[in-house]
Write a protein that holds these residues in place. Sequence first.
Motif, PDB file in Angstrom:
ATOM      1  N   SER B 122       8.585  34.728  -0.214  1.00 30.60           N
ATOM      2  CA  SER B 122       7.981  35.916   0.382  1.00 30.60           C
ATOM      3  C   SER B 122       7.156  36.714  -0.634  1.00 30.60           C
ATOM      4  CB  SER B 122       9.082  36.828   0.952  1.00 30.60           C
ATOM      5  OG  SER B 122       9.818  37.422  -0.111  1.00 30.60           O
ATOM      6  N   LEU B 123       7.289  36.364  -1.915  1.00 29.57           N
ATOM      7  CA  LEU B 123       6.564  37.100  -2.951  1.00 29.57           C
ATOM      8  C   LEU B 123       5.138  36.590  -3.084  1.00 29.57           C
ATOM      9  CD1 LEU B 123       9.293  37.080  -5.767  1.00 29.57           C
ATOM     10  CD2 LEU B 123       8.867  38.854  -4.048  1.00 29.57           C
ATOM     11  N   SER B 124       4.309  37.409  -3.677  1.00 24.32           N
ATOM     12  CA  SER B 124       2.977  36.923  -4.021  1.00 24.32           C
ATOM     13  C   SER B 124       3.119  35.972  -5.207  1.00 24.32           C
ATOM     14  CB  SER B 124       2.061  38.083  -4.399  1.00 24.32           C
ATOM     15  OG  SER B 124       2.446  38.606  -5.658  1.00 24.32           O
ATOM     16  N   GLU B 127       3.794  37.905  -8.438  1.00 23.85           N
ATOM     17  CA  GLU B 127       5.134  38.500  -8.514  1.00 23.85           C
ATOM     18  C   GLU B 127       6.191  37.422  -8.743  1.00 23.85           C
ATOM     19  OE1 GLU B 127       4.235  42.261  -5.503  1.00 23.85           O
ATOM     20  OE2 GLU B 127       5.415  40.551  -4.815  1.00 23.85           O
ATOM     21  N   ARG B 128       6.036  36.351  -8.036  1.00 23.23           N
ATOM     22  CA  ARG B 128       7.015  35.261  -8.185  1.00 23.23           C
ATOM     23  C   ARG B 128       6.986  34.721  -9.608  1.00 23.23           C
ATOM     24  NH1 ARG B 128       5.885  32.681  -3.806  1.00 23.23           N
ATOM     25  NH2 ARG B 128       4.228  31.461  -4.730  1.00 23.23           N
ATOM     26  N   ARG B 158       4.724  44.124 -11.804  1.00 20.93           N
ATOM     27  CA  ARG B 158       4.943  42.925 -10.972  1.00 20.93           C
ATOM     28  C   ARG B 158       6.420  42.557 -10.925  1.00 20.93           C
ATOM     29  NH1 ARG B 158       0.253  38.889 -13.337  1.00 20.93           N
ATOM     30  NH2 ARG B 158      -1.546  40.159 -12.739  1.00 20.93           N
ATOM     31  N   ARG B 161       8.430  45.007  -8.777  1.00 20.49           N
ATOM     32  CA  ARG B 161       8.216  44.802  -7.334  1.00 20.49           C
ATOM     33  C   ARG B 161       8.912  43.528  -6.866  1.00 20.49           C
ATOM     34  NH1 ARG B 161       1.775  46.126  -7.220  1.00 20.49           N
ATOM     35  NH2 ARG B 161       1.931  48.390  -7.168  1.00 20.49           N
ATOM     36  N   ALA B 162       8.791  42.489  -7.677  1.00 18.76           N
ATOM     37  CA  ALA B 162       9.381  41.210  -7.287  1.00 18.76           C
ATOM     38  C   ALA B 162      10.894  41.335  -7.170  1.00 18.76           C
ATOM     39  CB  ALA B 162       9.015  40.140  -8.317  1.00 18.76           C
ATOM     40  N   ARG B 165      11.862  43.336  -4.072  1.00 17.52           N
ATOM     41  CA  ARG B 165      11.671  42.610  -2.811  1.00 17.52           C
ATOM     42  C   ARG B 165      12.708  41.516  -2.639  1.00 17.52           C
ATOM     43  NH1 ARG B 165       5.330  41.577  -2.027  1.00 17.52           N
ATOM     44  NH2 ARG B 165       6.125  40.478  -0.207  1.00 17.52           N
ATOM     45  N   VAL B 166      13.011  40.823  -3.738  1.00 17.65           N
ATOM     46  CA  VAL B 166      14.021  39.763  -3.620  1.00 17.65           C
ATOM     47  C   VAL B 166      15.387  40.372  -3.345  1.00 17.65           C
ATOM     48  CG1 VAL B 166      15.240  37.958  -4.907  1.00 17.65           C
ATOM     49  CG2 VAL B 166      12.761  38.093  -5.004  1.00 17.65           C
TER      50      VAL B 166
END
Lengths: 323, 187
Positions: B122-124, B127-128, B158, B161-162, B165-166
Amino acid sequence: MTSRDHVIARISRENPVLRPVPQGPLERAEAERVLHRVLSSTARPPRLGGRMLGGALVALGAACTGGIVAVAIVAAGHPAPEIASRPASPTSQPGHAAGKLPPTNTGRVPQSMPAGLERSFALFARPRTAADALPISRTLADTERQFGLNPRLSRFVTSTPAFRGAAAQTIWVVPGMGYVCEVFKQSGAATACSRTSFAETHGIVGSIVGRNGDAWFGVLPQGARDVRVVRADGSSVSVPLRPDGVFVQSSGQATGLSYLERNGTTVDIPAAAAVPRPNARTTTTPVGSVAVHRAMPSRSALPPAGARTITAPASSITTSTGP
Amino acid sequence: MARRQSLVRMSIESDRRQAFEKLFATHYRAVRGYVLRRAPSSALEDVMSDVFLVAWRRLDSVADDPLPWLLGVARRVLANQHRAERRRGALTRRLQGRYRESGPDWEPPEMISGELAVALASLSVREREALLLVAWEGLEPGRAARAAGCSAATFRVRLHRARRRVADQLGEGTENRPHPRVTEETP
Protein backbone atom coordinates in the motif's frame (compact mmCIF):
# COMPACT_ATOMS: atom_id res chain seq x y z
CA MET A 1 9.26 0.15 22.12
CA THR A 2 6.95 2.46 20.20
CA SER A 3 4.49 1.10 17.71
CA ARG A 4 6.69 2.53 14.96
CA ASP A 5 9.71 0.67 16.28
CA HIS A 6 7.47 -2.32 16.43
CA VAL A 7 6.80 -1.92 12.72
CA ILE A 8 10.51 -1.97 11.96
CA ALA A 9 11.00 -4.99 14.20
CA ARG A 10 8.09 -6.78 12.60
CA ILE A 11 9.41 -6.19 9.10
CA SER A 12 12.91 -7.16 10.19
CA ARG A 13 11.62 -10.47 11.51
CA GLU A 14 10.18 -11.22 8.12
CA ASN A 15 13.37 -10.42 6.29
CA PRO A 16 13.31 -12.84 3.36
CA VAL A 17 17.08 -13.01 3.05
CA LEU A 18 19.02 -13.46 6.22
CA ARG A 19 22.74 -13.75 5.86
CA PRO A 20 23.95 -17.25 6.57
CA VAL A 21 27.34 -17.41 8.19
CA PRO A 22 29.73 -18.43 6.84
CA GLN A 23 29.27 -17.92 3.14
CA GLY A 24 28.38 -21.23 1.53
CA PRO A 25 30.01 -22.81 -1.50
CA LEU A 26 27.06 -21.99 -3.73
CA GLU A 27 27.26 -18.35 -2.87
CA ARG A 28 31.03 -18.35 -3.32
CA ALA A 29 30.66 -19.89 -6.75
CA GLU A 30 28.04 -17.33 -7.64
CA ALA A 31 30.31 -14.50 -6.46
CA GLU A 32 33.15 -15.90 -8.55
CA ARG A 33 30.94 -15.94 -11.61
CA VAL A 34 29.80 -12.38 -11.04
CA LEU A 35 33.33 -11.14 -10.48
CA HIS A 36 34.46 -12.93 -13.61
CA ARG A 37 31.66 -11.39 -15.61
CA VAL A 38 32.44 -7.93 -14.40
CA LEU A 39 36.16 -8.16 -15.03
CA SER A 40 35.71 -9.79 -18.41
CA SER A 41 33.08 -7.21 -19.36
CA THR A 42 35.58 -4.44 -18.84
CA ALA A 43 37.62 -5.82 -21.70
CA ARG A 44 34.61 -5.78 -24.00
CA PRO A 45 32.25 -3.10 -25.17
CA PRO A 46 29.78 -2.11 -22.43
CA ARG A 47 27.03 -4.58 -21.80
CA LEU A 48 24.87 -3.01 -19.20
CA GLY A 49 21.44 -4.22 -18.28
CA GLY A 50 20.16 -7.75 -18.35
CA ARG A 51 19.65 -9.07 -21.82
CA MET A 52 15.96 -9.29 -22.27
CA LEU A 53 14.89 -11.67 -24.94
CA GLY A 54 11.24 -12.13 -25.61
CA GLY A 55 10.35 -11.33 -22.04
CA ALA A 56 13.08 -13.52 -20.66
CA LEU A 57 15.99 -12.63 -18.51
CA VAL A 58 19.31 -13.94 -19.67
CA ALA A 59 22.08 -14.83 -17.29
CA LEU A 60 25.60 -15.75 -18.13
CA GLY A 61 27.72 -18.04 -16.05
CA ALA A 62 30.85 -19.97 -16.67
CA ALA A 63 32.54 -23.06 -15.39
CA CYS A 64 35.71 -24.74 -16.43
CA THR A 65 37.47 -27.93 -15.65
CA GLY A 66 40.19 -29.76 -17.46
CA GLY A 67 39.37 -29.52 -21.09
CA ILE A 68 35.85 -28.42 -20.54
CA VAL A 69 34.44 -24.98 -20.67
CA ALA A 70 30.81 -24.45 -20.01
CA VAL A 71 28.69 -21.39 -20.46
CA ALA A 72 25.10 -21.05 -19.51
CA ILE A 73 22.68 -18.64 -21.01
CA VAL A 74 19.27 -18.95 -19.53
CA ALA A 75 16.06 -17.35 -20.40
CA ALA A 76 13.67 -17.44 -17.51
CA GLY A 77 10.09 -18.42 -17.57
CA HIS A 78 9.32 -22.02 -16.81
CA PRO A 79 8.01 -23.66 -13.68
CA ALA A 80 11.36 -24.34 -12.14
CA PRO A 81 11.88 -27.56 -10.30
CA GLU A 82 13.89 -27.45 -7.16
CA ILE A 83 17.51 -28.22 -7.42
CA ALA A 84 18.40 -31.73 -6.50
CA SER A 85 19.81 -32.08 -3.02
CA ARG A 86 23.24 -33.02 -4.18
CA PRO A 87 26.33 -31.78 -2.47
CA ALA A 88 27.95 -29.09 -4.47
CA SER A 89 31.66 -29.18 -4.75
CA PRO A 90 33.31 -26.05 -3.46
CA THR A 91 34.70 -24.21 -6.40
CA SER A 92 37.48 -22.81 -4.31
CA GLN A 93 39.07 -26.19 -3.77
CA PRO A 94 42.71 -26.44 -4.71
CA GLY A 95 42.98 -27.07 -8.39
CA HIS A 96 39.71 -25.42 -9.16
CA ALA A 97 40.54 -22.76 -11.63
CA ALA A 98 38.22 -19.83 -11.76
CA GLY A 99 35.84 -20.07 -14.69
CA LYS A 100 37.89 -19.23 -17.73
CA LEU A 101 36.30 -18.56 -21.03
CA PRO A 102 38.24 -18.69 -24.21
CA PRO A 103 39.23 -15.35 -25.66
CA THR A 104 36.29 -13.68 -27.27
CA ASN A 105 36.11 -14.89 -30.79
CA THR A 106 36.17 -12.06 -33.28
CA GLY A 107 33.43 -13.19 -35.54
CA ARG A 108 35.22 -16.23 -36.94
CA VAL A 109 33.08 -19.32 -37.21
CA PRO A 110 33.73 -22.67 -38.85
CA GLN A 111 32.36 -22.48 -42.36
CA SER A 112 32.02 -26.23 -42.68
CA MET A 113 31.80 -29.13 -40.31
CA PRO A 114 35.13 -29.63 -38.53
CA ALA A 115 36.70 -32.80 -39.90
CA GLY A 116 37.33 -34.27 -36.45
CA LEU A 117 33.70 -33.99 -35.44
CA GLU A 118 32.56 -35.39 -38.74
CA ARG A 119 34.96 -38.31 -38.35
CA SER A 120 34.09 -39.05 -34.73
CA PHE A 121 30.34 -38.55 -34.64
CA ALA A 122 27.79 -40.06 -36.94
CA LEU A 123 25.54 -37.24 -35.88
CA PHE A 124 27.80 -34.66 -37.50
CA ALA A 125 28.55 -36.83 -40.50
CA ARG A 126 24.95 -37.11 -41.63
CA PRO A 127 23.31 -34.45 -43.81
CA ARG A 128 21.61 -31.62 -41.99
CA THR A 129 17.81 -31.67 -41.87
CA ALA A 130 15.17 -29.12 -41.01
CA ALA A 131 14.91 -30.54 -37.50
CA ASP A 132 18.54 -29.61 -36.87
CA ALA A 133 17.86 -25.90 -37.08
CA LEU A 134 18.08 -24.05 -33.81
CA PRO A 135 14.86 -22.18 -33.12
CA ILE A 136 16.60 -20.10 -30.49
CA SER A 137 19.74 -18.94 -32.19
CA ARG A 138 19.19 -15.34 -31.14
CA THR A 139 19.61 -16.27 -27.52
CA LEU A 140 23.04 -17.63 -28.27
CA ALA A 141 24.60 -14.35 -29.24
CA ASP A 142 27.08 -14.27 -26.37
CA THR A 143 28.03 -17.89 -26.70
CA GLU A 144 28.35 -17.58 -30.45
CA ARG A 145 30.83 -14.79 -30.05
CA GLN A 146 32.73 -16.50 -27.29
CA PHE A 147 33.10 -19.87 -28.91
CA GLY A 148 32.67 -18.98 -32.56
CA LEU A 149 29.55 -21.11 -32.90
CA ASN A 150 28.01 -21.54 -36.28
CA PRO A 151 24.29 -22.26 -35.81
CA ARG A 152 24.09 -23.31 -39.44
CA LEU A 153 26.04 -26.45 -38.51
CA SER A 154 23.83 -27.43 -35.56
CA ARG A 155 22.48 -30.92 -35.16
CA PHE A 156 19.42 -31.97 -33.22
CA VAL A 157 20.32 -34.52 -30.55
CA THR A 158 17.25 -35.52 -28.63
CA SER A 159 14.38 -34.39 -26.50
CA THR A 160 14.07 -35.42 -22.90
CA PRO A 161 10.57 -35.64 -21.50
CA ALA A 162 9.58 -33.82 -18.34
CA PHE A 163 10.42 -36.13 -15.51
CA ARG A 164 10.70 -36.15 -11.75
CA GLY A 165 10.57 -32.43 -11.34
CA ALA A 166 12.68 -31.40 -14.32
CA ALA A 167 11.25 -29.64 -17.32
CA ALA A 168 11.35 -31.24 -20.75
CA GLN A 169 14.46 -30.30 -22.68
CA THR A 170 15.34 -30.28 -26.33
CA ILE A 171 19.04 -30.64 -27.04
CA TRP A 172 21.21 -29.70 -29.99
CA VAL A 173 24.95 -29.66 -30.54
CA VAL A 174 26.67 -26.81 -32.34
CA PRO A 175 30.29 -26.71 -33.56
CA GLY A 176 32.40 -23.66 -32.90
CA MET A 177 36.00 -22.55 -33.24
CA GLY A 178 37.78 -25.29 -31.33
CA TYR A 179 34.71 -25.96 -29.23
CA VAL A 180 31.50 -27.86 -29.53
CA CYS A 181 28.52 -26.73 -27.50
CA GLU A 182 25.34 -28.39 -26.40
CA VAL A 183 22.31 -26.20 -26.48
CA PHE A 184 19.39 -26.96 -24.21
CA LYS A 185 16.01 -25.46 -24.66
CA GLN A 186 13.07 -25.49 -22.38
CA SER A 187 11.36 -22.13 -22.14
CA GLY A 188 14.79 -20.56 -22.24
CA ALA A 189 18.10 -21.78 -23.44
CA ALA A 190 21.38 -22.95 -21.94
CA THR A 191 24.63 -24.01 -23.47
CA ALA A 192 27.51 -26.14 -22.28
CA CYS A 193 30.71 -26.28 -24.28
CA SER A 194 33.78 -28.47 -24.39
CA ARG A 195 36.89 -28.46 -26.51
CA THR A 196 36.37 -30.21 -29.81
CA SER A 197 39.47 -32.35 -29.41
CA PHE A 198 38.19 -33.54 -26.06
CA ALA A 199 34.68 -34.27 -27.28
CA GLU A 200 36.00 -36.17 -30.27
CA THR A 201 37.68 -38.64 -27.96
CA HIS A 202 35.23 -38.91 -25.11
CA GLY A 203 31.92 -37.79 -26.51
CA ILE A 204 29.52 -35.32 -25.04
CA VAL A 205 27.74 -36.64 -21.98
CA GLY A 206 25.55 -34.85 -19.50
CA SER A 207 22.75 -35.29 -17.04
CA ILE A 208 19.77 -33.17 -16.19
CA VAL A 209 18.97 -33.17 -12.53
CA GLY A 210 15.39 -32.95 -11.46
CA ARG A 211 13.92 -32.80 -8.01
CA ASN A 212 13.70 -36.53 -7.56
CA GLY A 213 15.98 -37.98 -10.15
CA ASP A 214 18.03 -37.31 -13.19
CA ALA A 215 18.21 -38.07 -16.87
CA TRP A 216 21.42 -38.88 -18.68
CA PHE A 217 21.98 -38.09 -22.28
CA GLY A 218 24.87 -37.90 -24.62
CA VAL A 219 26.40 -38.21 -28.00
CA LEU A 220 29.18 -40.79 -28.07
CA PRO A 221 31.90 -41.17 -30.66
CA GLN A 222 31.50 -43.87 -33.25
CA GLY A 223 32.35 -47.30 -31.90
CA ALA A 224 31.28 -46.55 -28.33
CA ARG A 225 29.06 -49.23 -26.85
CA ASP A 226 27.63 -50.81 -23.73
CA VAL A 227 26.27 -47.66 -22.13
CA ARG A 228 25.08 -48.29 -18.59
CA VAL A 229 23.53 -46.22 -15.85
CA VAL A 230 24.88 -47.32 -12.48
CA ARG A 231 22.58 -47.26 -9.50
CA ALA A 232 23.40 -46.74 -5.84
CA ASP A 233 22.99 -50.43 -5.03
CA GLY A 234 25.66 -51.29 -7.58
CA SER A 235 23.25 -52.61 -10.18
CA SER A 236 23.35 -51.15 -13.64
CA VAL A 237 20.85 -50.66 -16.38
CA SER A 238 21.75 -50.95 -20.01
CA VAL A 239 20.91 -47.85 -22.01
CA PRO A 240 19.88 -48.19 -25.63
CA LEU A 241 22.31 -46.46 -27.95
CA ARG A 242 21.05 -45.11 -31.24
CA PRO A 243 23.09 -45.81 -34.37
CA ASP A 244 24.14 -42.16 -34.41
CA GLY A 245 25.63 -42.46 -30.93
CA VAL A 246 22.85 -40.67 -29.10
CA PHE A 247 21.35 -41.99 -25.89
CA VAL A 248 18.96 -40.63 -23.32
CA GLN A 249 17.87 -42.32 -20.13
CA SER A 250 15.77 -41.21 -17.19
CA SER A 251 17.63 -42.93 -14.46
CA GLY A 252 16.25 -42.17 -11.04
CA GLN A 253 19.03 -41.59 -8.58
CA ALA A 254 21.98 -42.87 -10.54
CA THR A 255 25.48 -42.79 -9.15
CA GLY A 256 27.06 -42.66 -12.55
CA LEU A 257 27.22 -43.74 -16.12
CA SER A 258 29.71 -45.95 -17.90
CA TYR A 259 30.43 -46.91 -21.47
CA LEU A 260 33.05 -48.65 -23.53
CA GLU A 261 35.09 -46.68 -25.99
CA ARG A 262 35.95 -48.05 -29.39
CA ASN A 263 39.29 -49.32 -28.12
CA GLY A 264 37.66 -51.17 -25.23
CA THR A 265 38.49 -48.64 -22.56
CA THR A 266 35.77 -48.28 -19.95
CA VAL A 267 34.80 -44.75 -19.11
CA ASP A 268 33.08 -44.26 -15.74
CA ILE A 269 31.42 -40.93 -15.17
CA PRO A 270 30.18 -40.41 -11.63
CA ALA A 271 27.05 -38.41 -11.02
CA ALA A 272 27.35 -34.90 -9.74
CA ALA A 273 27.11 -36.11 -6.14
CA ALA A 274 30.53 -37.65 -6.53
CA VAL A 275 32.06 -34.49 -7.83
CA PRO A 276 34.22 -33.21 -4.99
CA ARG A 277 37.57 -34.09 -6.45
CA PRO A 278 40.51 -31.84 -7.00
CA ASN A 279 39.98 -31.21 -10.66
CA ALA A 280 36.23 -31.25 -10.77
CA ARG A 281 34.05 -28.25 -10.62
CA THR A 282 30.40 -27.69 -9.97
CA THR A 283 28.62 -24.43 -9.97
CA THR A 284 25.13 -24.29 -8.68
CA THR A 285 22.52 -21.72 -7.91
CA PRO A 286 19.95 -21.50 -5.14
CA VAL A 287 16.59 -23.15 -4.98
CA GLY A 288 14.35 -22.22 -7.82
CA SER A 289 16.69 -23.48 -10.44
CA VAL A 290 17.06 -26.47 -12.64
CA ALA A 291 20.45 -28.00 -12.81
CA VAL A 292 21.80 -29.08 -16.13
CA HIS A 293 24.69 -31.18 -15.11
CA ARG A 294 27.34 -31.85 -17.60
CA ALA A 295 29.50 -34.83 -16.92
CA MET A 296 32.65 -35.46 -18.88
CA PRO A 297 35.85 -37.28 -18.22
CA SER A 298 38.65 -34.83 -17.74
CA ARG A 299 41.95 -34.74 -19.54
CA SER A 300 43.83 -35.56 -16.42
CA ALA A 301 41.80 -38.71 -16.03
CA LEU A 302 43.08 -40.24 -19.23
CA PRO A 303 44.42 -43.69 -18.48
CA PRO A 304 48.10 -44.37 -18.27
CA ALA A 305 49.45 -46.79 -20.84
CA GLY A 306 47.99 -50.20 -20.27
CA ALA A 307 45.17 -49.04 -18.05
CA ARG A 308 41.75 -50.25 -18.99
CA THR A 309 39.44 -48.10 -16.95
CA ILE A 310 38.95 -44.42 -16.65
CA THR A 311 37.24 -43.12 -13.56
CA ALA A 312 36.51 -39.62 -14.51
CA PRO A 313 35.36 -36.74 -12.40
CA ALA A 314 32.34 -34.89 -13.62
CA SER A 315 31.96 -31.26 -14.25
CA SER A 316 28.72 -29.47 -14.41
CA ILE A 317 26.98 -26.24 -14.91
CA THR A 318 23.80 -25.17 -13.30
CA THR A 319 21.53 -22.87 -15.09
CA SER A 320 19.16 -20.82 -13.06
CA THR A 321 15.69 -20.19 -14.22
CA GLY A 322 12.84 -18.42 -12.64
CA PRO A 323 9.29 -17.41 -12.97
CA MET B 1 60.05 6.47 -21.87
CA ALA B 2 57.21 4.55 -23.47
CA ARG B 3 58.14 1.51 -21.42
CA ARG B 4 58.12 3.57 -18.25
CA GLN B 5 54.67 4.94 -19.08
CA SER B 6 53.48 1.44 -19.79
CA LEU B 7 54.76 0.23 -16.42
CA VAL B 8 53.09 3.12 -14.63
CA ARG B 9 49.85 2.36 -16.41
CA MET B 10 50.09 -1.32 -15.45
CA SER B 11 50.72 -0.38 -11.83
CA ILE B 12 47.70 1.89 -11.78
CA GLU B 13 45.54 -0.82 -13.33
CA SER B 14 46.78 -3.31 -10.77
CA ASP B 15 45.99 -0.96 -7.88
CA ARG B 16 42.60 -0.25 -9.37
CA ARG B 17 41.81 -3.92 -9.69
CA GLN B 18 42.93 -4.60 -6.14
CA ALA B 19 40.74 -1.81 -4.86
CA PHE B 20 37.80 -3.14 -6.82
CA GLU B 21 38.27 -6.71 -5.62
CA LYS B 22 38.41 -5.47 -2.05
CA LEU B 23 35.21 -3.51 -2.58
CA PHE B 24 33.62 -6.57 -4.16
CA ALA B 25 34.67 -8.92 -1.36
CA THR B 26 33.54 -6.53 1.35
CA HIS B 27 30.14 -5.61 0.04
CA TYR B 28 29.06 -8.42 -2.26
CA ARG B 29 26.89 -10.13 0.32
CA ALA B 30 25.14 -7.01 1.48
CA VAL B 31 24.30 -6.00 -2.08
CA ARG B 32 23.30 -9.56 -2.87
CA GLY B 33 20.85 -9.57 0.02
CA TYR B 34 19.41 -6.26 -1.14
CA VAL B 35 18.86 -7.61 -4.64
CA LEU B 36 17.42 -10.94 -3.54
CA ARG B 37 14.89 -9.16 -1.34
CA ARG B 38 13.62 -7.27 -4.34
CA ALA B 39 14.10 -9.48 -7.39
CA PRO B 40 13.76 -13.15 -8.31
CA SER B 41 16.87 -15.25 -7.84
CA SER B 42 16.97 -15.85 -11.58
CA ALA B 43 17.85 -12.19 -12.04
CA LEU B 44 20.45 -12.11 -9.31
CA GLU B 45 23.64 -12.62 -11.26
CA ASP B 46 22.65 -10.21 -14.00
CA VAL B 47 21.79 -7.50 -11.55
CA MET B 48 24.88 -8.09 -9.44
CA SER B 49 27.07 -7.99 -12.53
CA ASP B 50 25.52 -4.72 -13.61
CA VAL B 51 25.91 -3.18 -10.18
CA PHE B 52 29.56 -4.08 -9.85
CA LEU B 53 30.27 -3.20 -13.45
CA VAL B 54 29.09 0.32 -12.65
CA ALA B 55 31.28 0.22 -9.55
CA TRP B 56 34.28 -0.86 -11.60
CA ARG B 57 33.77 1.87 -14.15
CA ARG B 58 33.16 4.55 -11.54
CA LEU B 59 35.57 3.29 -8.96
CA ASP B 60 37.12 6.69 -8.56
CA SER B 61 33.81 8.22 -7.60
CA VAL B 62 32.76 5.55 -5.11
CA ALA B 63 32.13 7.26 -1.79
CA ASP B 64 34.10 6.63 1.38
CA ASP B 65 31.17 4.62 2.62
CA PRO B 66 30.56 2.45 -0.44
CA LEU B 67 27.59 0.38 0.72
CA PRO B 68 24.88 3.05 0.41
CA TRP B 69 26.39 4.02 -2.93
CA LEU B 70 26.28 0.40 -4.14
CA LEU B 71 22.73 -0.05 -2.89
CA GLY B 72 21.78 3.10 -4.75
CA VAL B 73 23.24 1.63 -7.94
CA ALA B 74 21.41 -1.64 -7.30
CA ARG B 75 18.17 0.28 -6.77
CA ARG B 76 18.57 2.01 -10.12
CA VAL B 77 19.51 -1.20 -11.94
CA LEU B 78 16.43 -2.93 -10.53
CA ALA B 79 14.27 0.05 -11.41
CA ASN B 80 15.56 -0.03 -14.98
CA GLN B 81 14.75 -3.70 -15.24
CA HIS B 82 11.33 -3.16 -13.77
CA ARG B 83 10.62 -0.35 -16.23
CA ALA B 84 11.78 -2.49 -19.12
CA GLU B 85 9.51 -5.33 -18.01
CA ARG B 86 6.57 -2.98 -17.67
CA ARG B 87 7.18 -1.52 -21.12
CA ARG B 88 7.32 -4.98 -22.60
CA GLY B 89 4.17 -5.98 -20.76
CA ALA B 90 2.40 -2.85 -21.95
CA LEU B 91 3.45 -3.54 -25.51
CA THR B 92 2.20 -7.10 -25.26
CA ARG B 93 -1.11 -5.91 -23.89
CA ARG B 94 -1.45 -3.34 -26.65
CA LEU B 95 -0.76 -5.99 -29.23
CA GLN B 96 -3.39 -8.17 -27.61
CA GLY B 97 -5.88 -5.36 -27.65
CA ARG B 98 -5.98 -4.98 -23.88
CA TYR B 99 -5.12 -1.59 -22.49
CA ARG B 100 -6.10 -1.41 -18.91
CA GLU B 101 -4.48 -4.33 -17.22
CA SER B 102 -1.32 -3.61 -15.43
CA GLY B 103 0.85 -5.58 -13.06
CA PRO B 104 1.56 -4.49 -9.53
CA ASP B 105 4.48 -2.15 -9.07
CA TRP B 106 5.84 -4.33 -6.32
CA GLU B 107 6.03 -8.08 -6.00
CA PRO B 108 6.37 -9.00 -2.34
CA PRO B 109 8.82 -11.78 -1.55
CA GLU B 110 7.08 -15.08 -1.00
CA MET B 111 8.39 -15.49 2.51
CA ILE B 112 6.70 -12.52 4.11
CA SER B 113 3.23 -12.83 5.55
CA GLY B 114 0.23 -11.77 3.55
CA GLU B 115 -0.73 -9.13 6.08
CA LEU B 116 2.65 -7.45 5.91
CA ALA B 117 2.80 -7.85 2.13
CA VAL B 118 -0.50 -6.01 1.81
CA ALA B 119 0.68 -3.28 4.14
CA LEU B 120 3.94 -2.79 2.26
CA ALA B 121 2.19 -2.90 -1.09
CA SER B 122 0.00 0.00 0.00
CA LEU B 123 3.04 2.28 0.28
CA SER B 124 4.51 4.36 -2.47
CA VAL B 125 7.71 3.06 -3.99
CA ARG B 126 9.82 5.60 -2.13
CA GLU B 127 8.17 5.08 1.20
CA ARG B 128 8.49 1.34 0.93
CA GLU B 129 12.13 1.62 -0.05
CA ALA B 130 12.79 3.87 2.94
CA LEU B 131 11.22 1.39 5.31
CA LEU B 132 12.96 -1.63 3.84
CA LEU B 133 16.38 0.02 3.77
CA VAL B 134 16.10 0.42 7.51
CA ALA B 135 14.29 -2.80 8.38
CA TRP B 136 15.87 -5.27 5.97
CA GLU B 137 19.21 -3.77 5.11
CA GLY B 138 19.75 -2.54 8.66
CA LEU B 139 20.97 0.87 7.57
CA GLU B 140 20.78 3.88 9.81
CA PRO B 141 18.63 6.62 8.31
CA GLY B 142 21.63 8.73 7.34
CA ARG B 143 23.19 5.96 5.27
CA ALA B 144 19.80 4.80 4.03
CA ALA B 145 19.16 8.31 2.73
CA ARG B 146 22.30 8.09 0.61
CA ALA B 147 21.17 4.70 -0.74
CA ALA B 148 17.75 6.15 -1.52
CA GLY B 149 19.32 9.11 -3.26
CA CYS B 150 17.65 11.80 -1.19
CA SER B 151 18.48 14.14 1.66
CA ALA B 152 18.42 12.89 5.22
CA ALA B 153 15.47 15.14 6.02
CA THR B 154 13.46 13.86 3.08
CA PHE B 155 14.30 10.31 4.02
CA ARG B 156 13.10 10.80 7.56
CA VAL B 157 9.78 12.11 6.31
CA ARG B 158 9.38 9.13 4.00
CA LEU B 159 10.31 6.72 6.73
CA HIS B 160 7.94 8.32 9.19
CA ARG B 161 5.04 8.20 6.78
CA ALA B 162 5.80 4.63 5.80
CA ARG B 163 5.96 3.44 9.38
CA ARG B 164 2.77 5.21 10.28
CA ARG B 165 0.89 3.76 7.33
CA VAL B 166 2.15 0.24 7.91
CA ALA B 167 1.33 0.50 11.60
CA ASP B 168 -2.18 1.54 10.66
CA GLN B 169 -2.51 -1.31 8.21
CA LEU B 170 -1.28 -3.81 10.74
CA GLY B 171 -3.54 -2.40 13.42
CA GLU B 172 -0.65 -1.62 15.64
CA GLY B 173 -2.68 0.65 17.88
CA THR B 174 -2.69 4.20 16.70
CA GLU B 175 -4.02 5.32 20.04
CA ASN B 176 -0.77 4.35 21.67
CA ARG B 177 1.40 5.77 18.99
CA PRO B 178 3.46 8.67 20.23
CA HIS B 179 3.68 11.89 18.33
CA PRO B 180 5.90 11.53 15.31
CA ARG B 181 9.26 12.65 16.57
CA VAL B 182 11.77 12.30 13.79
CA THR B 183 14.62 12.99 16.17
CA GLU B 184 14.51 9.43 17.38
CA GLU B 185 15.68 8.33 13.96
CA THR B 186 18.75 10.47 13.92
CA PRO B 187 21.83 8.25 13.86
